[in-house]
Motif scaffolding. Structure first.
Motif, short mmCIF file in Angstrom:
data_model
loop_
_atom_site.label_atom_id
_atom_site.label_comp_id
_atom_site.label_asym_id
_atom_site.label_seq_id
_atom_site.Cartn_x
_atom_site.Cartn_y
_atom_site.Cartn_z
N SER A 1 -8.38 12.51 -3.32
CA SER A 1 -8.72 13.74 -4.04
C SER A 1 -7.76 13.91 -5.20
O SER A 1 -6.56 13.64 -5.09
N TRP A 2 -8.30 14.35 -6.31
CA TRP A 2 -7.51 14.71 -7.48
C TRP A 2 -7.15 16.18 -7.31
O TRP A 2 -8.03 17.02 -7.09
N GLU A 3 -5.86 16.47 -7.35
CA GLU A 3 -5.34 17.83 -7.20
C GLU A 3 -5.75 18.49 -5.89
O GLU A 3 -5.88 19.70 -5.81
N GLY A 4 -6.00 17.69 -4.87
CA GLY A 4 -6.26 18.22 -3.54
C GLY A 4 -7.69 18.58 -3.22
O GLY A 4 -8.00 18.83 -2.06
N HIS A 5 -8.58 18.64 -4.22
CA HIS A 5 -9.94 19.04 -3.88
C HIS A 5 -11.06 18.39 -4.71
O HIS A 5 -12.22 18.57 -4.38
N HIS A 6 -10.76 17.64 -5.74
CA HIS A 6 -11.79 16.96 -6.53
C HIS A 6 -11.82 15.49 -6.11
O HIS A 6 -10.85 14.76 -6.32
N PRO B 1 0.80 -1.23 0.00
CA PRO B 1 0.00 0.00 0.00
C PRO B 1 0.83 1.28 0.00
O PRO B 1 0.44 2.26 -0.63
N SER B 2 1.96 1.28 0.68
CA SER B 2 2.76 2.52 0.73
C SER B 2 3.36 2.84 -0.64
O SER B 2 3.48 4.01 -1.02
N VAL B 3 3.75 1.82 -1.39
CA VAL B 3 4.31 2.03 -2.73
C VAL B 3 3.23 2.61 -3.64
O VAL B 3 3.47 3.58 -4.38
N TRP B 4 2.02 2.04 -3.59
CA TRP B 4 0.93 2.53 -4.44
C TRP B 4 0.48 3.92 -4.01
O TRP B 4 0.16 4.76 -4.86
N ALA B 5 0.41 4.18 -2.71
CA ALA B 5 0.03 5.52 -2.24
C ALA B 5 1.02 6.56 -2.75
O ALA B 5 0.62 7.62 -3.25
N ALA B 6 2.31 6.25 -2.67
CA ALA B 6 3.32 7.19 -3.17
C ALA B 6 3.18 7.40 -4.67
O ALA B 6 3.30 8.54 -5.16
N ALA B 7 2.91 6.33 -5.41
CA ALA B 7 2.73 6.46 -6.86
C ALA B 7 1.52 7.32 -7.18
O ALA B 7 1.57 8.17 -8.08
N CYS B 8 0.44 7.14 -6.45
CA CYS B 8 -0.76 7.95 -6.68
C CYS B 8 -0.48 9.42 -6.37
O CYS B 8 -0.91 10.31 -7.13
N MET B 9 0.23 9.68 -5.30
CA MET B 9 0.53 11.07 -4.93
C MET B 9 1.43 11.73 -5.98
O MET B 9 1.25 12.91 -6.29
N ARG B 10 2.37 10.98 -6.53
CA ARG B 10 3.21 11.54 -7.60
C ARG B 10 2.38 11.91 -8.83
O ARG B 10 2.78 12.78 -9.60
N GLY C 1 -0.77 13.12 -8.70
CA GLY C 1 -1.76 14.15 -8.43
C GLY C 1 -2.92 13.75 -7.53
O GLY C 1 -3.89 14.49 -7.40
N TRP C 2 -2.82 12.58 -6.89
CA TRP C 2 -3.88 12.10 -6.00
C TRP C 2 -3.41 12.21 -4.55
O TRP C 2 -2.24 11.95 -4.26
N TRP C 3 -4.36 12.51 -3.64
CA TRP C 3 -4.04 12.61 -2.22
C TRP C 3 -5.10 11.86 -1.42
O TRP C 3 -6.30 12.06 -1.63
N ILE D 1 -8.21 3.20 -11.66
CA ILE D 1 -7.67 3.83 -12.87
C ILE D 1 -6.35 3.18 -13.25
O ILE D 1 -6.15 2.79 -14.41
N TYR D 2 -5.45 3.04 -12.29
CA TYR D 2 -4.13 2.51 -12.60
C TYR D 2 -4.14 1.01 -12.83
O TYR D 2 -3.31 0.49 -13.57
N ALA D 3 -5.10 0.29 -12.24
CA ALA D 3 -5.24 -1.14 -12.55
C ALA D 3 -5.69 -1.32 -14.00
O ALA D 3 -5.19 -2.20 -14.71
N VAL D 4 -6.62 -0.48 -14.46
CA VAL D 4 -7.05 -0.52 -15.86
C VAL D 4 -5.87 -0.22 -16.78
O VAL D 4 -5.61 -0.95 -17.74
#
Length: 182
Positions: free
Chosen positions: A106-111, A65-74, A76-78, A165-168
């Motif tokens: 969130s996408w870009e911090g708020h969406h 999970p930490s690897v995927w969370a970091a990838a998502c944050m890189r 634009g996801w939080w 999204i990234y699994a697709v």
């Protein structure tokens, strides 16, 4: 051997009743892939392979999970705590076993994309619409933010969560790579 083949090592694949969990392939903790029996019986081999690749990404998301969370944050996801989503919306969200460990991003911090049941009495797990919550205003929108569609395209399947999204994308990328190598 493709990377998803390696990811599925040590994973159990369970063939389930066609209506179990809405008839959707999914993963369960920790390393179980659940596939409806009619999916196995009726889908072409290429679709089965793509589905297994997709679910292999979810297995990896559970394992690392930490690897995927970091990838998502890189990208634009939080991650967001559930408390940042209004209770009325949270209660209407479909629970996805592939994303339930960290359901809100969130996408870009708020969406925030939300898989909302379309009524108080949904006809099934597929009776969902994706709405985008703007955390700045508390308003929900049917359309994804322009920045999201610019990056991912206007018709990406399963825009409810970055893990989907990234699994697709990963499953499709492996198909392209497999075709190049044959």
């Amino acid at each position: 051997v493709c990377s998803s083949d390696l990811l599925l090592r040590g994973t159990d694949v369970v063939v389930m009743h066609p209506t179990a969990d809405g008839g959707y392939p999914h993963t369960r903790p920790r390393e179980i892939v659940c596939v409806p029996s009619d999916y196995v019986a009726t889908k072409p081999l290429a679709d089965l392979q793509e589905m297994l690749r997709h679910e292999a990404m979810h297995v990896d998301q559970r394992r690392r999970p930490s690897v995927w969370a970091a990838a998502c944050m890189r990208r634009g996801w939080w991650p967001l705590p559930a408390s940042q989503i209004p209770a009325a919306l949270r209660e209407r969200c479909r629970i996805n076993p592939d994303t339930m460990a960290a359901p809100f991003w969130s996408w870009e911090g708020h969406h925030v994309p939300l898989p909302l049941f379309s009524s108080e009495t949904p006809s099934g797990l597929g009776d969902v619409v994706i709405k985008w919550l703007d955390l700045r205003t508390g308003t929900t929108y049917a359309d994804a933010p322009r920045s999201f569609t610019s990056k991912h395209g206007p018709s990406i399947p399963q825009p409810e969560h970055p893990y989907e999204i990234y699994a697709v994308e990963a499953a499709r990328q492996e198909i392209v790579e497999d075709r190049k190598s044959t």
